[in-house]
Design a protein around this motif. Structure first.
Motif, short mmCIF file in Angstrom:
data_model
loop_
_atom_site.label_atom_id
_atom_site.label_comp_id
_atom_site.label_asym_id
_atom_site.label_seq_id
_atom_site.Cartn_x
_atom_site.Cartn_y
_atom_site.Cartn_z
N ASP A 107 0.80 -1.22 0.00
CA ASP A 107 0.00 0.00 0.00
C ASP A 107 0.84 1.27 0.00
O ASP A 107 0.34 2.36 0.30
CB ASP A 107 -0.92 0.01 1.23
N ALA A 108 2.13 1.18 -0.31
CA ALA A 108 2.97 2.36 -0.34
C ALA A 108 2.46 3.34 -1.40
O ALA A 108 1.91 2.94 -2.43
CB ALA A 108 4.42 1.97 -0.65
N THR A 109 2.65 4.61 -1.15
CA THR A 109 2.20 5.62 -2.11
C THR A 109 3.06 5.58 -3.37
O THR A 109 4.20 5.12 -3.35
CB THR A 109 2.27 7.03 -1.50
N VAL A 110 2.50 6.11 -4.44
CA VAL A 110 3.25 6.16 -5.70
C VAL A 110 4.50 7.02 -5.52
O VAL A 110 5.57 6.72 -6.05
CB VAL A 110 2.37 6.69 -6.84
N ALA A 111 4.39 8.08 -4.74
CA ALA A 111 5.53 8.96 -4.51
C ALA A 111 6.66 8.23 -3.78
O ALA A 111 7.84 8.37 -4.14
CB ALA A 111 5.10 10.19 -3.71
N SER A 112 6.32 7.46 -2.76
CA SER A 112 7.36 6.75 -2.02
C SER A 112 7.99 5.65 -2.87
O SER A 112 9.20 5.41 -2.82
CB SER A 112 6.80 6.17 -0.73
N ILE A 113 7.17 4.98 -3.68
CA ILE A 113 7.71 3.96 -4.58
C ILE A 113 8.64 4.61 -5.60
O ILE A 113 9.70 4.07 -5.93
CB ILE A 113 6.56 3.21 -5.28
N ALA A 114 8.26 5.78 -6.10
CA ALA A 114 9.10 6.50 -7.06
C ALA A 114 10.48 6.75 -6.48
O ALA A 114 11.50 6.50 -7.15
CB ALA A 114 8.43 7.82 -7.45
N ARG A 115 10.53 7.21 -5.25
CA ARG A 115 11.84 7.49 -4.64
C ARG A 115 12.64 6.21 -4.43
O ARG A 115 13.86 6.19 -4.59
CB ARG A 115 11.64 8.22 -3.31
N SER A 128 -1.33 4.08 -10.83
CA SER A 128 -2.59 3.93 -10.09
C SER A 128 -3.53 2.96 -10.78
O SER A 128 -4.16 2.11 -10.13
CB SER A 128 -3.27 5.29 -9.93
N ALA A 129 -3.62 3.04 -12.10
CA ALA A 129 -4.49 2.12 -12.84
C ALA A 129 -3.94 0.69 -12.76
O ALA A 129 -4.70 -0.27 -12.63
CB ALA A 129 -4.61 2.57 -14.29
N TYR A 130 -2.64 0.56 -12.83
CA TYR A 130 -2.01 -0.76 -12.71
C TYR A 130 -2.32 -1.38 -11.35
O TYR A 130 -2.68 -2.54 -11.24
CB TYR A 130 -0.51 -0.64 -12.90
N ARG A 131 -2.21 -0.58 -10.28
CA ARG A 131 -2.50 -1.08 -8.93
C ARG A 131 -3.96 -1.50 -8.82
O ARG A 131 -4.27 -2.52 -8.21
CB ARG A 131 -2.16 0.00 -7.90
N ARG A 184 -5.96 -2.63 -11.17
CA ARG A 184 -6.16 -3.88 -11.88
C ARG A 184 -5.59 -5.05 -11.11
O ARG A 184 -6.05 -6.19 -11.24
CB ARG A 184 -5.54 -3.82 -13.27
N ALA A 185 -4.55 -4.80 -10.30
CA ALA A 185 -3.93 -5.87 -9.50
C ALA A 185 -4.72 -6.16 -8.24
O ALA A 185 -4.35 -7.04 -7.46
CB ALA A 185 -2.50 -5.48 -9.13
N GLY A 186 -5.82 -5.43 -8.02
CA GLY A 186 -6.69 -5.74 -6.89
C GLY A 186 -6.41 -4.96 -5.64
O GLY A 186 -6.86 -5.32 -4.55
N HIS A 187 -5.66 -3.84 -5.75
CA HIS A 187 -5.37 -3.01 -4.59
C HIS A 187 -6.03 -1.65 -4.76
O HIS A 187 -6.10 -1.12 -5.86
CB HIS A 187 -3.87 -2.82 -4.40
N PRO A 188 -6.51 -1.06 -3.67
CA PRO A 188 -7.19 0.23 -3.76
C PRO A 188 -6.22 1.35 -4.10
O PRO A 188 -5.03 1.24 -3.87
CB PRO A 188 -7.79 0.42 -2.36
#
Length: 302
Positions: A262-270, A293-296, A298-302
């Motif tokens: 559930d990490a944010t896209v920003a934290s994953i980016a870093r 966000s769309a990829y997440r 489709r993978a079943g995560h909010p």
């Protein structure tokens, strides 16, 4: 450490969920347990691993399919068979009509097909590096597995003795390594390049520290070669230029993080070497054709 050891170091099963089911055709299991990795092996009979887009892989007795999650899929006696049982998180079994089943209901040994399986349920025990590199299914036939570990795992699942969970966890670890060792040994590209004295050190640097602002010149210096010689050899062995490989590696790691937490896209980016969420989103859409966000979603995560 050798390439496989480097890849699997730290991967540990812990209270993994196991299942042994006896099945009579037509049978189908809808696997929706959100596990990151699943290990399935027909002890008797065969099984098909069927994905929602139609891809299907047949596994013969003693063969192994390692399936990358958490997206759902079907295991059945034939690609067109409709599932009768759903496998949910926690190894909970229900019929398609919603009737709860127990392990005792499906553990009979009388069916013509017996399927043994185990899953890694905890994200922290499966490395993002491994998840990013695996295809969605690794299939290795029995004749290519030079190890008794899969047979030992199938036998242990059917026992009921003190300490069984610990034994199963360790056997799953070892069986996973045994199967992936066969599969990885047959792959071209980065795995074989890992053993190259010039390209191997650069790959390890990129894999160990993807967020560092790498350049071709910097990797060549670290490898002890000229920029041109390094880039030429890297492209020949890996199949991609160094910076293209780095981009794909970072995005593979980002995709694994999006699927598994559930990490944010920003934290994953870093974490993977992008300055912010916008930079990661631009690269992700360019290479993968969709936003993080769309990829997440489709993978079943909010």
């Amino acid at each position: 450490m050798d390439p496989l050891g480097n890849l699997l170091d730290g991967v540990r099963a812990h209270t993994a969920a196991f299942c042994r089911v006896a099945l009579t055709p037509p049978w189908g299991l809808r696997i929706d347990d959100q596990a990151l990795l699943a290990f399935a092996s027909p002890v008797r009979g065969h099984a098909w691993v069927v994905f929602d887009d139609g891809e299907a892989v047949r596994v013969e007795p003693g063969g192994v399919a390692i399936v990358r999650g958490p997206e759902p899929y079907t295991v059945a006696d034939a690609p067109g068979t409709r599932p009768q049982i759903r496998v949910l998180p926690g190894n909970r079994l229900i019929t398609v009509d919603g009737v709860e089943l127990t392990a005792r209901d499906v553990k009979s040994s009388t069916g013509p097909t017996i399927l043994a399986s185990g899953t890694y349920q905890v994200a922290g025990h499966v490395s993002a590096r491994l998840m990013a590199l695996l295809p969605r299914v690794v299939h290795v036939p029995r004749e290519r597995i030079d190890s008794p570990l899969t047979d030992l795992l199938a036998a242990e699942i059917d026992r009921d003795e003190p300490g069984q969970q610990v034994v199963l966890d360790r056997l799953l670890d070892l069986a996973l390594v045994a199967v992936l060792r066969v599969w990885l040994g047959e792959q071209e590209g980065w795995y074989r390049a890992y053993g190259d004295p010039l390209v191997g050190p650069a790959l390890r640097l990129v894999h160990d520290d993807p967020a560092r602002p790498w350049t071709v010149a910097g990797l060549a210096t670290a490898a002890g070669a000229s920029r041109a010689a390094f880039a030429r050899r890297f492209t020949t062995l890996v199949g991609q230029p160094p910076m293209t490989y780095l981009t794909h590696w970072r995005l593979d790691l980002a995709a694994a993080a999006l699927r598994g937490g559930d990490a944010t896209v920003a934290s994953i980016a870093r974490q993977v070497g992008y300055a912010n969420a916008f930079a990661l989103t631009v690269a992700f859409k360019r290479v993968r054709g969709t936003s993080p966000s769309a990829y997440r979603s489709r993978a079943g995560h909010p």
